[in-house]
Design a protein around this motif. Structure first.
Motif, mmCIF file in Angstrom:
data_model
loop_
_atom_site.group_PDB
_atom_site.id
_atom_site.type_symbol
_atom_site.label_atom_id
_atom_site.label_comp_id
_atom_site.label_asym_id
_atom_site.label_seq_id
_atom_site.Cartn_x
_atom_site.Cartn_y
_atom_site.Cartn_z
ATOM 1 N N LEU A 1 0.830 -1.205 0.000
ATOM 2 C CA LEU A 1 0.000 0.000 0.000
ATOM 3 C C LEU A 1 0.867 1.259 0.000
ATOM 4 O O LEU A 1 0.587 2.221 -0.726
ATOM 5 N N LEU A 2 1.933 1.270 0.796
ATOM 6 C CA LEU A 2 2.805 2.439 0.854
ATOM 7 C C LEU A 2 3.479 2.694 -0.489
ATOM 8 O O LEU A 2 3.595 3.842 -0.929
ATOM 9 N N GLU A 3 3.924 1.635 -1.153
ATOM 10 C CA GLU A 3 4.549 1.798 -2.470
ATOM 11 C C GLU A 3 3.523 2.288 -3.489
ATOM 12 O O GLU A 3 3.815 3.143 -4.336
ATOM 13 N N PHE A 4 2.312 1.750 -3.402
ATOM 14 C CA PHE A 4 1.240 2.194 -4.295
ATOM 15 C C PHE A 4 0.965 3.687 -4.118
ATOM 16 O O PHE A 4 0.803 4.428 -5.097
ATOM 17 N N LEU A 5 0.890 4.153 -2.869
ATOM 18 C CA LEU A 5 0.564 5.558 -2.612
ATOM 19 C C LEU A 5 1.597 6.498 -3.227
ATOM 20 O O LEU A 5 1.257 7.599 -3.679
ATOM 21 N N LYS A 6 2.847 6.061 -3.270
ATOM 22 C CA LYS A 6 3.883 6.890 -3.895
ATOM 23 C C LYS A 6 3.653 6.994 -5.403
ATOM 24 O O LYS A 6 3.767 8.076 -5.981
ATOM 25 N N VAL A 7 3.325 5.865 -6.028
ATOM 26 C CA VAL A 7 3.065 5.864 -7.467
ATOM 27 C C VAL A 7 1.783 6.641 -7.771
ATOM 28 O O VAL A 7 1.740 7.487 -8.678
ATOM 29 N N TRP A 8 0.737 6.345 -7.009
ATOM 30 C CA TRP A 8 -0.558 7.019 -7.186
ATOM 31 C C TRP A 8 -0.417 8.526 -7.008
ATOM 32 O O TRP A 8 -0.984 9.321 -7.767
ATOM 33 N N GLY A 9 0.368 8.944 -6.013
ATOM 34 C CA GLY A 9 0.537 10.364 -5.750
ATOM 35 C C GLY A 9 1.229 11.087 -6.884
ATOM 36 O O GLY A 9 0.853 12.213 -7.243
ATOM 37 N N ARG A 10 2.241 10.464 -7.451
ATOM 38 C CA ARG A 10 2.949 11.102 -8.573
ATOM 39 C C ARG A 10 2.009 11.293 -9.758
ATOM 40 O O ARG A 10 2.075 12.303 -10.463
ATOM 41 N N ILE A 11 1.136 10.307 -9.984
ATOM 42 C CA ILE A 11 0.234 10.367 -11.138
ATOM 43 C C ILE A 11 -0.987 11.232 -10.846
ATOM 44 O O ILE A 11 -1.310 12.161 -11.588
ATOM 45 N N VAL B 1 6.024 7.635 -14.937
ATOM 46 C CA VAL B 1 6.034 7.170 -13.545
ATOM 47 C C VAL B 1 6.194 5.661 -13.485
ATOM 48 O O VAL B 1 6.980 5.128 -12.684
ATOM 49 N N ARG B 2 5.463 4.957 -14.339
ATOM 50 C CA ARG B 2 5.537 3.490 -14.338
ATOM 51 C C ARG B 2 6.897 3.002 -14.808
ATOM 52 O O ARG B 2 7.438 2.018 -14.292
ATOM 53 N N ASP B 3 7.477 3.705 -15.782
ATOM 54 C CA ASP B 3 8.814 3.334 -16.238
ATOM 55 C C ASP B 3 9.844 3.560 -15.137
ATOM 56 O O ASP B 3 10.757 2.745 -14.936
ATOM 57 N N ARG B 4 9.672 4.663 -14.402
ATOM 58 C CA ARG B 4 10.579 4.961 -13.289
ATOM 59 C C ARG B 4 10.484 3.889 -12.207
ATOM 60 O O ARG B 4 11.505 3.454 -11.656
#
Length: 599
Positions: A413-423, A433-436
């Motif tokens: 969940l924590l890793e998801f929130l970082k990706v979700w937040g950037r997008i 973001v996904r490539d990063r």
């Protein structure tokens, strides 16, 4: 009863009253909870049951446990037996239209389950296959139902539908207890998504009306839900229902059962996940059954085998940013933010909380970064208020007594929130973001130098857990006497005691005055000698210093065995030791699957 099939062929009768979602081929290790709720429900016959809450984080399988317990009660009892315990299953909606419609739905659901159980006909449960008119006619014309039960139909016809009741939800919620108390029968009500009994944004709060309903020995209520904080703190931890429920906590799978789930999921979805990488997958997923299954599905969908940590990292990067995990968590987060977005800053605060470097959240730093990123000035009280509301959805953790916050114990969940937040919050390009994320995961260093050794540790730990308060044959530890296993307060894998070399313990179990420390070596080409045993004893001494038990029991597993000198040394030092054959025998003895034969 008048129920006509629309087809000429005989319809297939389902073997469930409420359909489970997890296939039987995949379902893993929740038997303890199934047996608990099934047996506790049956205890209602002797008036020994108490209302109980199944409490745990999201996606731990709580709903599946309730559904399977209800199905067992529905089909494994004699429905003609007046002493049988009738199961009722109800899911509270997250968007109730109004209290009158809720009362109608709740009361009608009760009548449907009672009739379906006594007549052993699951079609009665659904309005799609049995209309309300047919339901009521069936109840009134059947000799199986008491006059009390038949007369109670008036609550719907002459009360709720006629708008003759001042507080219809109160009458509906107390209906199961009134019937079971008056007729001295046994009913158990299973309530899912119980946190939806309190929805301030919809002016819907019915918790107080359940106070008397849940206290009856003839009609205990079993409840669970997806928002643990609301259940534990706001609904059951204070107010009208405080002290009226026994708590049954549920946590993540053990490493062994998580590995078993990975194996079953891979087989079911036709994914290729190696036996040695499966425990690493489980550890990376936080032993959460939903995440483990999602990774197996993603592996199958991409046609990509998972045999190394690099393979696993690639699949995780895909699923976190655009796959099954992304879809599930994005839906959870979006729905919760929709409920509480009062200051227009909720998304930012949730995102920034996931970016915090430590576990504890710094409200002042979140305020500063929010100004830097979005040019919004907010007070500490505003940030605090938003964090409290996020904690109600289990998106951050609120330490109420100390009035501080920390991140949730959910690495995915924590890793998801970082990706979700950037997008979604910063508005960055999703593809970039996904490539990063994929680059980050593919560059990760390996966390496990010896996958086979870690697999053995997982199995050793589960042997100890399964054998608690029991004795195991001493010959499999090369001891003259049988070995008594204590009841562990906790049992950890790869536990570190400070920074530095040789401060990581492979398996550590704590049982008060007695602790256990275990290690494994999976060498096919050489025997374990005295130096490795001395390192294990050093770790036992470390446990003695750090945890202060009276006694530390050491146990060493070696795939190929030990040198004669090492065997004599272990005997003199009281070290238990096992070979591959011993470990398989212990697994047989404790009812577990043997070590994979193809590694």
């Amino acid at each position: 009863m008048i129920l006509r099939s629309k087809t000429t062929s005989k319809p297939r009768t389902p073997n469930w009253a409420v359909r489970p979602l997890v296939p039987e081929a995949v379902y893993t290790d929740r038997q303890e909870f199934l047996d608990y709720f099934y047996q506790t429900a049956l205890n209602t016959r002797e008036r020994r049951a108490m209302s109980t809450v199944l409490l745990g984080q999201r996606r731990m399988g709580k709903t599946e446990i309730f559904k399977r317990a209800v199905n067992r009660l529905f089909f494994e009892q004699d429905h003609r037996d007046p002493e049988a315990v009738v199961p009722i299953y109800y899911v509270f909606p997250d968007r109730p239209e109004d209290k009158t419609r809720f009362a109608l739905d709740y009361a009608e659901n009760f009548f449907r389950w009672q009739a379906a159980f006594r007549l052993r006909d699951t079609r009665i449960i659904s309005p799609d296959t049995c209309t309300r008119h047919t339901l009521f006619k069936t109840i009134r014309t059947s000799p199986l139902f008491t006059e009390t039960f038949k007369n109670a139909l008036g609550l719907i016809e002459e009360g709720i539908l006629a708008n003759e009741i001042a507080i219809p939800q109160k009458n509906a919620l107390s209906l199961p207890r009134r019937i079971s108390d008056y007729d001295d029968t046994s009913t158990v009500v299973f309530l899912d998504e119980f946190q939806n009994t309190r929805l301030p944004q919809y002016d819907f709060d019915i918790v107080g009306y359940l106070q008397e309903a849940v206290e009856s020995p003839t009609c205990p209520h079993f409840v669970t839900g997806s928002a643990m904080s609301i259940l534990a703190r706001e609904i059951l931890g204070r107010g009208a229902l405080f002290g009226r429920f026994r708590s049954k906590p549920i946590g993540p799978l053990t490493d062994y059962w998580g590995t078993e789930l990975a194996r079953r999921s891979a087989k079911h979805h036709r994914a290729d996940i190696s036996a040695t990488i499966a425990p690493v997958l489980v550890e990376r997923c936080g032993r959460n059954p939903f995440y483990i299954d999602a990774v197996a599905k993603q592996s199958a969908e991409r046609g990509r085998a998972i045999a190394t940590e690099e393979d696993l990292n690639e699949i995780l990067a895909v699923d976190l940013s655009s796959g099954f995990i992304w879809s599930e968590l994005n839906d959870q987060v979006s729905k919760w933010i929709e409920r509480i977005n009062e200051h227009g800053i909720t998304k930012w605060i949730l995102y920034l909380s996931a970016l915090e470097k430590g576990e504890r959240l710094d409200i002042e730093r979140i305020r500063e970064v929010l100004w830097e990123k979005d040019r919004k000035r907010v007070t500490e009280d505003q940030v605090f208020d938003v964090l409290v509301k996020l904690s109600r959805g289990d998106l951050v953790e609120y330490m109420e007594l100390g009035r501080w916050f920390r991140k949730v114990d959910d690495p995915i969940l924590l890793e998801f929130l970082k990706v979700w937040g950037r997008i979604d919050v910063e508005g960055q390009n999703p593809q970039r973001v996904r490539d990063r994320l994929e680059r980050k995961y593919l560059r990760m260093k390996r966390q496990f130098a010896e996958l086979t050794g870690y697999l053995a540790e997982v199995y050793m730990a589960q042997i100890l857990l399964n054998a608690q308060r029991k004795t195991l044959p001493g010959r499999h530890f090369h001891q003259e006497n049988d070995v008594t296993i204590p009841s562990f307060n906790y049992l950890n894998l790869r536990e570190r005691f400070g920074i530095g070399p040789d401060r990581e313990v492979d398996v550590h179990g704590a049982a008060g005055l007695e602790h256990w420390v275990a290690e494994s070596k999976w060498h096919r080409d050489r025997l374990v000698g005295i130096p490795s045993i001395e390192k294990l004893l050093d770790k036992a001494a470390l446990i003695k210093r750090e945890c202060d038990p009276d006694f530390v029991q050491s146990w060493f597993f070696s795939y190929s065995g030990f040198t004669p000198d090492a065997e004599q040394f272990m005997t003199s030092k009281g070290v238990l030791w096992s070979t591959r054959e011993d470990l398989d025998a212990l697994l047989d003895h404790t009812g577990l699957r043997r070590l994979p034969g193809n590694i």
